[in-house]
Design a protein around this motif. Structure first.
Motif, PDB file in Angstrom:
ATOM      1  N   THR A 204       0.809  -1.221   0.000  1.00  0.00           N
ATOM      2  CA  THR A 204       0.000   0.000   0.000  1.00  0.00           C
ATOM      3  C   THR A 204       0.845   1.275   0.000  1.00  0.00           C
ATOM      4  O   THR A 204       0.321   2.366  -0.260  1.00  0.00           O
ATOM      5  N   VAL A 208      -2.588   3.956  -0.154  1.00  0.00           N
ATOM      6  CA  VAL A 208      -3.905   3.454  -0.559  1.00  0.00           C
ATOM      7  C   VAL A 208      -4.526   2.583   0.521  1.00  0.00           C
ATOM      8  O   VAL A 208      -3.927   2.314   1.565  1.00  0.00           O
ATOM      9  N   CYS A 210      -6.939  -1.021   1.590  1.00  0.00           N
ATOM     10  CA  CYS A 210      -6.941  -2.431   1.198  1.00  0.00           C
ATOM     11  C   CYS A 210      -8.106  -3.146   1.857  1.00  0.00           C
ATOM     12  O   CYS A 210      -8.741  -2.633   2.787  1.00  0.00           O
ATOM     13  N   HIS A 244     -16.028   1.014  -2.961  1.00  0.00           N
ATOM     14  CA  HIS A 244     -15.053   0.179  -3.662  1.00  0.00           C
ATOM     15  C   HIS A 244     -14.649  -1.022  -2.803  1.00  0.00           C
ATOM     16  O   HIS A 244     -14.696  -2.177  -3.262  1.00  0.00           O
ATOM     17  N   GLU A 245     -14.265  -0.763  -1.545  1.00  0.00           N
ATOM     18  CA  GLU A 245     -13.778  -1.854  -0.700  1.00  0.00           C
ATOM     19  C   GLU A 245     -14.899  -2.812  -0.292  1.00  0.00           C
ATOM     20  O   GLU A 245     -14.707  -4.035  -0.249  1.00  0.00           O
ATOM     21  N   HIS A 254     -12.051  -5.744  -9.968  1.00  0.00           N
ATOM     22  CA  HIS A 254     -11.777  -4.441 -10.560  1.00  0.00           C
ATOM     23  C   HIS A 254     -12.358  -4.329 -11.966  1.00  0.00           C
ATOM     24  O   HIS A 254     -12.425  -5.315 -12.709  1.00  0.00           O
ATOM     25  N   GLN A 269     -10.041   1.494 -10.194  1.00  0.00           N
ATOM     26  CA  GLN A 269      -9.064   2.107  -9.293  1.00  0.00           C
ATOM     27  C   GLN A 269      -8.819   3.543  -9.759  1.00  0.00           C
ATOM     28  O   GLN A 269      -7.835   3.853 -10.427  1.00  0.00           O
ATOM     29  N   GLN A 270      -9.724   4.428  -9.378  1.00  0.00           N
ATOM     30  CA  GLN A 270      -9.714   5.795  -9.891  1.00  0.00           C
ATOM     31  C   GLN A 270      -8.513   6.598  -9.405  1.00  0.00           C
ATOM     32  O   GLN A 270      -8.139   7.599 -10.025  1.00  0.00           O
ATOM     33  N   ASP A 272      -5.619   5.753  -9.704  1.00  0.00           N
ATOM     34  CA  ASP A 272      -4.571   5.575 -10.712  1.00  0.00           C
ATOM     35  C   ASP A 272      -4.846   6.349 -11.988  1.00  0.00           C
ATOM     36  O   ASP A 272      -4.102   6.241 -12.959  1.00  0.00           O
TER      37      ASP A 272
END
Length: 297
Positions: A204, A208, A210, A244-245, A254, A269-270, A272
């Protein structure tokens, strides 16, 4: 009479010598005149040059102030003021409002490490959604400055939103403070996130979030600062984190951008980059349509 005649005779006896002398005298006079004329010409030329410069009101100033006279070797131009400080950029006011700069200033408020001890929000709620109801707790690490109870209210609102996962008709959630739970939402400092996620083999990098075991680990940095790639409000970005999580918890993998100008899937994964999509924090739109994108292998 003879004496006078003799003088006239001597003069008459050398007429050629007299003519040569006169020629030499005339030549000498011409040379003197030519010399004087030359001197006068030089003087007049100089005088004319001086008059030409003085008649041009800018020429003297230009010659005195021009830093780069013709055919001179110019020194390297300076790269800033004499004290070595860089010149102010005209675009500095614009860069001060960029997402990257906002994140950097907020980073100073983010604790890098905490106590490693988590407190659970003393908050409970009724079930939202239909089908499988998953019970969850909300916890905050000591040293984050985040109230677990305040965070629990915000997270419960996200999971109960009509644009959230309950719109699928078969997933529901319930906030609890004790007893059996299906998963925990933990807000942790970057170092603690790296430790917990790293134990499961996830990198991470202090940046980020997890999802590991029965834990949704929310990075304090993302909770407090959002993301440089997300132009929406901080509340919206927090909704993206949770959706998301939790999406991973209920079986979603994803996804990627479905096309330029389309809403980014919540499982994308916004952080990124949006890759042409529009930032989006919700799995469903207000009409109940799933905002999906191509699956990422």
């Amino acid at each position: 009479m003879r004496h006078a005649d003799n003088r006239r005779g001597r003069r008459s006896q050398h007429p050629a010598r007299t003519r040569r002398r006169r020629v030499r005298e005339r030549a000498a006079r011409r040379r003197r005149l030519l010399g004087l004329a030359a001197v006068a010409a030089v003087a007049l030329t100089a005088f004319g040059a001086v008059r030409w410069q003085s008649d041009d009101p800018h020429s003297a100033d230009q010659a005195a102030t021009s830093p780069h006279p013709p055919s001179a070797t110019l020194p390297p131009s300076p790269q800033g003021p004499a004290n070595g400080s860089p010149s102010p950029s005209p675009s500095s006011s614009a860069s001060a409002s960029s997402p990257q700069t906002k994140e950097s200033s907020a980073d100073r408020r983010v604790a890098k490490s905490g106590t490693g001890v988590f407190s659970t929000a003393a908050a409970n709620g009724g079930p939202v959604g239909k089908g499988t109801i998953r019970r969850y707790t909300v916890q905050a690490e000591g040293g984050t400055g985040v109230s677990a109870s305040t965070a629990a209210k915000e997270i419960a609102a996200v999971l109960g939103d009509r644009r959230g996962w309950t719109a699928n008709g078969h997933d529901g959630f319930q906030l609890v403070s004790s007893g059996q739970s299906d998963f925990e939402v933990k807000i942790a400092t970057p170092d603690t996130v790296d430790r917990i996620c790293g134990a499961a083999g996830l990198r991470t990098r202090g940046e980020v979030n997890c999802n590991v075991g029965n834990q949704v680990i929310v990075n304090l940095k993302r909770w407090l600062t959002g993301s440089p790639q997300f132009p929406g409000s901080l509340h919206e970005y927090r909704a993206l984190i949770i959706n998301h999580e939790v999406g991973h918890r209920i079986g979603h993998g994803h996804e990627s951008c479905p096309g330029p100008g389309r809403p980014a899937p919540v499982m994308m994964q916004q952080i990124d980059g949006l890759h042409g999509c529009r930032a989006n924090a919700w799995p469903y739109d207000t009409s109940g349509g799933y905002l999906e994108g191509p699956s990422v292998p």
